[in-house]
Motif scaffolding. Structure first.
Motif, PDB file in Angstrom:
ATOM      1  N   LEU A  34      22.458   8.604  -5.442  1.00 36.69           N
ATOM      2  CA  LEU A  34      21.750   8.940  -6.692  1.00 36.69           C
ATOM      3  C   LEU A  34      20.253   8.680  -6.555  1.00 36.69           C
ATOM      4  N   SER A  35      19.914   7.602  -5.870  1.00 31.70           N
ATOM      5  CA  SER A  35      18.484   7.276  -5.730  1.00 31.70           C
ATOM      6  C   SER A  35      17.771   8.319  -4.867  1.00 31.70           C
ATOM      7  N   VAL A  36      18.504   8.920  -3.923  1.00 27.51           N
ATOM      8  CA  VAL A  36      17.912   9.967  -3.072  1.00 27.51           C
ATOM      9  C   VAL A  36      17.593  11.198  -3.930  1.00 27.51           C
ATOM     10  N   ILE A  37      18.515  11.546  -4.795  1.00 26.92           N
ATOM     11  CA  ILE A  37      18.314  12.711  -5.673  1.00 26.92           C
ATOM     12  C   ILE A  37      17.166  12.418  -6.639  1.00 26.92           C
ATOM     13  N   ARG A  38      17.213  11.245  -7.207  1.00 33.23           N
ATOM     14  CA  ARG A  38      16.178  10.841  -8.166  1.00 33.23           C
ATOM     15  C   ARG A  38      14.801  10.918  -7.506  1.00 33.23           C
ATOM     16  N   ASP A  39      14.721  10.412  -6.294  1.00 39.53           N
ATOM     17  CA  ASP A  39      13.453  10.391  -5.569  1.00 39.53           C
ATOM     18  C   ASP A  39      12.954  11.818  -5.324  1.00 39.53           C
ATOM     19  N   ALA A  40      13.855  12.721  -4.931  1.00 42.34           N
ATOM     20  CA  ALA A  40      13.443  14.117  -4.671  1.00 42.34           C
ATOM     21  C   ALA A  40      12.917  14.767  -5.957  1.00 42.34           C
ATOM     22  N   LEU A  41      13.555  14.483  -7.082  1.00 44.68           N
ATOM     23  CA  LEU A  41      13.113  15.064  -8.358  1.00 44.68           C
ATOM     24  C   LEU A  41      11.759  14.481  -8.761  1.00 44.68           C
ATOM     25  N   GLU A  42      11.631  13.174  -8.630  1.00 43.81           N
ATOM     26  CA  GLU A  42      10.378  12.523  -9.052  1.00 43.81           C
ATOM     27  C   GLU A  42       9.205  12.974  -8.187  1.00 43.81           C
ATOM     28  N   ARG A  43       9.459  13.186  -6.899  1.00 45.48           N
ATOM     29  CA  ARG A  43       8.387  13.668  -6.023  1.00 45.48           C
ATOM     30  C   ARG A  43       7.882  15.032  -6.454  1.00 45.48           C
ATOM     31  N   SER A  44       8.767  15.797  -7.099  1.00 45.98           N
ATOM     32  CA  SER A  44       8.359  17.119  -7.580  1.00 45.98           C
ATOM     33  C   SER A  44       7.810  17.053  -9.006  1.00 45.98           C
ATOM     34  N   GLY A  45       7.656  15.829  -9.531  1.00 45.56           N
ATOM     35  CA  GLY A  45       7.074  15.656 -10.861  1.00 45.56           C
ATOM     36  C   GLY A  45       8.007  16.045 -11.997  1.00 45.56           C
ATOM     37  N   ILE A  46       9.295  16.036 -11.723  1.00 46.65           N
ATOM     38  CA  ILE A  46      10.266  16.439 -12.746  1.00 46.65           C
ATOM     39  C   ILE A  46      10.667  15.214 -13.586  1.00 46.65           C
ATOM     40  N   PRO A  47      10.541  15.320 -14.922  1.00 45.63           N
ATOM     41  CA  PRO A  47      10.954  14.192 -15.765  1.00 45.63           C
ATOM     42  C   PRO A  47      12.481  14.112 -15.825  1.00 45.63           C
ATOM     43  N   ILE A  48      13.035  12.934 -15.550  1.00 40.11           N
ATOM     44  CA  ILE A  48      14.501  12.864 -15.503  1.00 40.11           C
ATOM     45  C   ILE A  48      15.073  11.756 -16.386  1.00 40.11           C
ATOM     46  N   VAL A  49      16.317  11.993 -16.768  1.00 43.25           N
ATOM     47  CA  VAL A  49      17.114  10.977 -17.449  1.00 43.25           C
ATOM     48  C   VAL A  49      18.354  10.789 -16.576  1.00 43.25           C
ATOM     49  N   GLN A  50      18.613   9.536 -16.189  1.00 46.91           N
ATOM     50  CA  GLN A  50      19.792   9.278 -15.353  1.00 46.91           C
ATOM     51  C   GLN A  50      20.878   8.616 -16.196  1.00 46.91           C
ATOM     52  N   SER A  51      22.110   9.062 -16.006  1.00 42.21           N
ATOM     53  CA  SER A  51      23.187   8.501 -16.811  1.00 42.21           C
ATOM     54  C   SER A  51      24.492   8.520 -16.017  1.00 42.21           C
ATOM     55  N   ARG A  52      25.578   8.157 -16.678  1.00 41.63           N
ATOM     56  CA  ARG A  52      26.851   8.148 -15.966  1.00 41.63           C
ATOM     57  C   ARG A  52      28.010   8.342 -16.938  1.00 41.63           C
ATOM     58  N   GLU A  53      29.147   8.727 -16.364  1.00 35.77           N
ATOM     59  CA  GLU A  53      30.377   8.845 -17.161  1.00 35.77           C
ATOM     60  C   GLU A  53      31.529   8.186 -16.402  1.00 35.77           C
ATOM     61  N   PRO A  54      32.549   7.654 -17.100  1.00 35.85           N
ATOM     62  CA  PRO A  54      32.485   7.465 -18.550  1.00 35.85           C
ATOM     63  C   PRO A  54      31.361   6.488 -18.879  1.00 35.85           C
ATOM     64  N   GLY A  55      30.740   6.678 -20.038  1.00 37.64           N
ATOM     65  CA  GLY A  55      29.678   5.775 -20.467  1.00 37.64           C
ATOM     66  C   GLY A  55      28.454   6.520 -20.950  1.00 37.64           C
TER      67      GLY A  55
END
Ligand code: T5A
Length: 215
Positions: free
Chosen positions: A24-45
């Motif tokens: 997940l941190s790898v994906i998050r990092d790739a998105l953030e490097r592209s300046g994409i605002p993200i919300v991370q979450s999970r299920e169930p929850g």
């Protein structure tokens, strides 16, 4: 006319111990490097109420939980999660990165518990309407490797304690979903060394970002 922004919805899936959380941190990092605002979450929850349900779903052991009760509880948590977190974030133009979503229900409650796909589809429609992930990374690994990795990490929850036949059915259903949805679901061979898995994850996410930016 002002363009209303629309976020994208990315999910990660796979059997227990396949390596979703690690990546997940790898994906998050790739998105953030592209300046994409993200919300991370999970299920169930994903919401305070959903997290309380998660504890019951994963760890309540005093009695046999009937599969239908498990299914309804998962969709109850999901309804709240969509209302409170996912839909508002997407409408605000943010990208949502979610550790598991409804593919897990088809795999675990459908494949594993044997609930009919029609019953799951009915609830999916009721709770989600048209909402579907735009990209799903499916981490696929053989059952023994998944078990060994999950055991390294924590004590087994209700699903991790299941028999090999349950886990095999979960894996098979996931692979069927991937076969039926090749545009959305990208299978990552998670039995490879972590560095190779990370390379593939980065490549899939960057391809997806390029595709969206080019639209
Ligand atoms: N569930 C969920 C349902 O039944 N229905 C539903 O609708 C939904 C949404 C949720 C449980 O709920 C069920 C399914 C699940 O059982 P979870 O926390 O998502 O629980 O479940 P887990 O799959 O158990 O998640 P984990 O975080 O525990 O496992 P991961 O994320 O797959 O694995 P991860 O990343 O923690 O890695 C495990 C270990 O392996 C190592 C890591 O360092 C870690 O130690 N590792 C590797 N080692 C070598 N090579 C690699 N390539 C490696 N990748 C990771």
């Amino acid at each position: 006319m002002t363009q209303v922004p629309r976020g994208r919805f990315i999910t990660v899936e796979g059997q227990d111990g396949a390596g979703k959380t690690t990546n997940l941190s790898v994906i998050r990092d790739a998105l953030e490097r592209s300046g994409i605002p993200i919300v991370q979450s999970r299920e169930p929850g994903g919401t305070p109420w959903g997290e309380a349900l998660r504890e019951l779903i994963l760890n309540y052991r005093d009695t046999d939980i009937v599969p239908t009760a498990e299914l309804l509880t998962i969709f109850a948590a999901r309804a709240q999660h969509i209302h409170q977190v996912i839909a508002p974030a997407l409408s605000a133009g943010k990208w949502v990165l979610c550790d598991r979503f409804t593919d897990a229900t088809y795999a675990y409650q459908g494949g594993g518990r044997g609930i009919s796909l029609d019953a799951i589809a009915l609830l999916e429609h009721m709770v989600q309407g048209q909402l579907q992930p735009d990209l799903t990374l499916l981490f696929d690994v053989d059952i023994d490797t998944g078990n060994a990795r999950a055991q390294q990490r924590s004590t087994a929850d209700r699903f991790e304690s299941e028999q090999a036949s349950f886990k095999q059915a979960v894996r098979t259903r996931y692979l069927t979903i991937a076969k039926q949805n090749p545009q959305r679901v990208k299978v990552i061979d998670a039995s490879q060394p972590l560095e190779q898995v990370v390379r593939e994850v980065r490549s899939q996410v960057n391809d997806f970002i390029r595709k969206v930016v080019g639209e």
